[in-house]
Design an enzyme around this catalytic site. Structure first.
Site, PDB file in Angstrom:
ATOM      1  N   GLY A  26     -16.039 -27.099  66.595  1.00 48.96           N
ATOM      2  CA  GLY A  26     -14.854 -28.137  66.301  1.00 48.96           C
ATOM      3  C   GLY A  26     -14.705 -28.637  65.086  1.00 48.96           C
ATOM      4  O   GLY A  26     -14.168 -28.023  64.178  1.00 48.96           O
ATOM      5  N   GLY A  27     -15.442 -29.690  64.453  1.00 48.39           N
ATOM      6  CA  GLY A  27     -15.087 -30.186  63.183  1.00 48.39           C
ATOM      7  C   GLY A  27     -15.400 -29.013  61.967  1.00 48.39           C
ATOM      8  O   GLY A  27     -14.640 -28.988  60.945  1.00 48.39           O
ATOM      9  N   GLY A  34     -19.089 -33.702  67.970  1.00 48.16           N
ATOM     10  CA  GLY A  34     -18.412 -34.666  67.243  1.00 48.16           C
ATOM     11  C   GLY A  34     -19.086 -35.861  66.754  1.00 48.16           C
ATOM     12  O   GLY A  34     -18.704 -36.770  66.273  1.00 48.16           O
ATOM     13  N   GLU A  51     -21.897 -27.101  75.926  1.00 48.47           N
ATOM     14  CA  GLU A  51     -21.742 -27.924  74.910  1.00 48.47           C
ATOM     15  C   GLU A  51     -22.250 -29.436  75.530  1.00 48.47           C
ATOM     16  O   GLU A  51     -21.439 -29.892  76.444  1.00 48.47           O
ATOM     17  CB  GLU A  51     -20.154 -28.301  74.827  1.00 48.47           C
ATOM     18  N   ASN A  94     -12.287 -24.265  67.554  1.00 49.88           N
ATOM     19  CA  ASN A  94     -11.471 -25.291  68.488  1.00 49.88           C
ATOM     20  C   ASN A  94     -11.021 -26.467  67.586  1.00 49.88           C
ATOM     21  O   ASN A  94     -11.773 -27.358  67.242  1.00 49.88           O
ATOM     22  CB  ASN A  94     -12.330 -25.756  69.464  1.00 49.88           C
ATOM     23  N   TRP A  95      -9.698 -26.341  67.078  1.00 51.92           N
ATOM     24  CA  TRP A  95      -9.104 -27.050  66.200  1.00 51.92           C
ATOM     25  C   TRP A  95      -8.618 -28.315  66.836  1.00 51.92           C
ATOM     26  O   TRP A  95      -8.075 -29.271  66.291  1.00 51.92           O
ATOM     27  CB  TRP A  95      -7.811 -26.470  65.636  1.00 51.92           C
ATOM     28  N   LYS A  96      -8.583 -28.433  68.187  1.00 46.70           N
ATOM     29  CA  LYS A  96      -8.390 -29.737  68.990  1.00 46.70           C
ATOM     30  C   LYS A  96      -6.862 -30.101  68.404  1.00 46.70           C
ATOM     31  O   LYS A  96      -6.172 -29.240  68.330  1.00 46.70           O
ATOM     32  CB  LYS A  96      -9.320 -30.564  68.658  1.00 46.70           C
ATOM     33  N   SER A 152     -21.582 -30.102  67.277  1.00 46.38           N
ATOM     34  CA  SER A 152     -21.905 -30.169  65.745  1.00 46.38           C
ATOM     35  C   SER A 152     -22.739 -29.326  65.152  1.00 46.38           C
ATOM     36  O   SER A 152     -23.532 -29.492  64.456  1.00 46.38           O
ATOM     37  CB  SER A 152     -22.756 -31.700  65.580  1.00 46.38           C
ATOM     38  N   GLU A 211     -13.513 -32.890  76.770  1.00 48.66           N
ATOM     39  CA  GLU A 211     -12.581 -33.886  76.432  1.00 48.66           C
ATOM     40  C   GLU A 211     -11.342 -33.837  77.365  1.00 48.66           C
ATOM     41  O   GLU A 211     -10.824 -34.716  77.717  1.00 48.66           O
ATOM     42  CB  GLU A 211     -11.886 -33.592  74.887  1.00 48.66           C
ATOM     43  N   HIS A 261     -12.977 -27.846  78.683  1.00 50.02           N
ATOM     44  CA  HIS A 261     -13.598 -28.595  77.602  1.00 50.02           C
ATOM     45  C   HIS A 261     -13.855 -30.083  77.934  1.00 50.02           C
ATOM     46  O   HIS A 261     -13.191 -30.832  78.987  1.00 50.02           O
ATOM     47  CB  HIS A 261     -12.599 -28.618  76.418  1.00 50.02           C
TER      48      HIS A 261
HETATM   49  C1  PEP Z   1     -16.019 -28.927  70.575  1.00 49.45           C
HETATM   50  O1  PEP Z   1     -15.184 -29.729  70.726  1.00 49.45           O
HETATM   51  O2  PEP Z   1     -15.861 -27.716  70.846  1.00 49.45           O
HETATM   52  C2  PEP Z   1     -17.089 -29.055  69.416  1.00 49.45           C
HETATM   53  C3  PEP Z   1     -18.197 -28.183  69.376  1.00 49.45           C
HETATM   54  O3  PEP Z   1     -16.985 -29.933  68.423  1.00 49.45           O
HETATM   55  P1  PEP Z   1     -17.803 -30.410  67.249  1.00 49.45           P
HETATM   56  O4  PEP Z   1     -18.149 -29.047  66.552  1.00 49.45           O
HETATM   57  O5  PEP Z   1     -16.956 -31.165  66.248  1.00 49.45           O
HETATM   58  O6  PEP Z   1     -18.853 -31.067  67.668  1.00 49.45           O
END
Ligand code: PEP
Length: 255
Positions: A235-236, A174, A168, A10-12, A214, A98, A96
């Site tokens: 994500g990251g 994040g 999640e 997920n590149w956001k 994470s 967010e 999601h």
């Molecule tokens: C996400 O937002 O889907 C996610 C899992 O982010 P991160 O890996 O950065 O925690």
């Protein structure tokens, strides 16, 4: 029941179209052909087309980060399922945390999107998970239940086969904090139990339940070793070829 691992990035709101092209091409170099792990990248809308071109001829699949549940029309700023399919997107992230937090998306709106995605031949990745406050108040399982059943309302057993769930925990997204493998497995098993009750055992056993929050190369192996964790929504660590490909490798080596 063996489920195929899925690693989705997920590149956001990161990567311009040319940066996305470069990242996707780098991943495509590694994921040339279909293997035991399914790999998906989810760039921003504006990068979808370039990324789609970059992964052509590889086994990497394309996903979007959202859609609007109408065919077309006066919905300024939104994107349709048909537009996503036109650039060969196969998956779409919905619900999601967010979007729930910053755009006030409710379970019923997310449910509309899930059904619309399925009717329009896209595979939803339905995200659910509790906040830190909810976890500390002992509400994790209630929250997960409400979001799961709310998001899947009206989805048939046949269509469920095309749905991916991503658990999640919001406090792990994040933040660098990860749920321990045992904490995650407890919720994943609960999700599968809820699916068994709402559908049946065989339908529930087929659904992939990803962990997100994470996940990185250092903690992936022990998370992916859990019985009910079928991959990751990342994500990251999905923003660099090496870390993302290390996660794919971890899934390939998972039991
Ligand atoms: C996400 O937002 O889907 C996610 C899992 O982010 P991160 O890996 O950065 O925690």
């Amino acid at each position: 029941m063996s489920r195929r691992y899925l690693i989705a990035g997920n590149w956001k709101m990161n990567k311009t179209p040319s940066e996305g092209h470069e990242l996707a091409a780098g991943i495509g170099q590694v994921v040339k052909k279909e293997e035991s792990v399914e790999v998906v990248v989810c760039p921003t809308f504006i990068a979808l087309d370039r990324v789609s071109q970059a992964i052509e001829g590889t086994a990497v699949k394309l996903g979007a980060q959202n859609l609007y549940p109408k065919a077309s029309g006066a919905y300024t700023g939104e994107i349709s399922a048909e537009m996503l399919r036109a650039v060969f997107a196969k998956y779409v992230i919905l619900g999601h945390s967010e979007r729930r937090e910053y755009f006030s998306e409710s379970d019923s709106f997310i449910n509309e999107k899930v059904k619309f995605a399925l009717e329009n031949l896209l595979h939803p990745i339905l995200c659910i998970g509790e906040t830190l406050e909810q976890r500390e108040a002992g509400q994790t399982l209630d929250v997960v239940k409400t979001q799961l059943l709310g998001g899947l309302g009206g989805v048939s057993k046949e269509a469920l086969n095309n749905v991916v769930i991503a658990y999640e925990p919001v406090w792990a997204i994040g933040t660098g904090k990860t749920a321990t493998p045992e904490m995650a497995q407890e919720v994943h098993a609960f999700i599968r139990q809820l699916l068994t009750e709402a559908y049946d055992e065989s339908a529930a056993q087929k659904v992939r339940v990803l962990y997100g929050g994470s996940m990185k190369p250092a903690n992936a192996a022990e998370l992916l070793a859990q019985e009910d964790i079928d991959g990751g929504l990342i994500g990251g660590a999905s923003l660099e070829v090496n870390s993302f490909c290390d996660l794919i490798e971890a899934a390939k080596n998972a039991p």
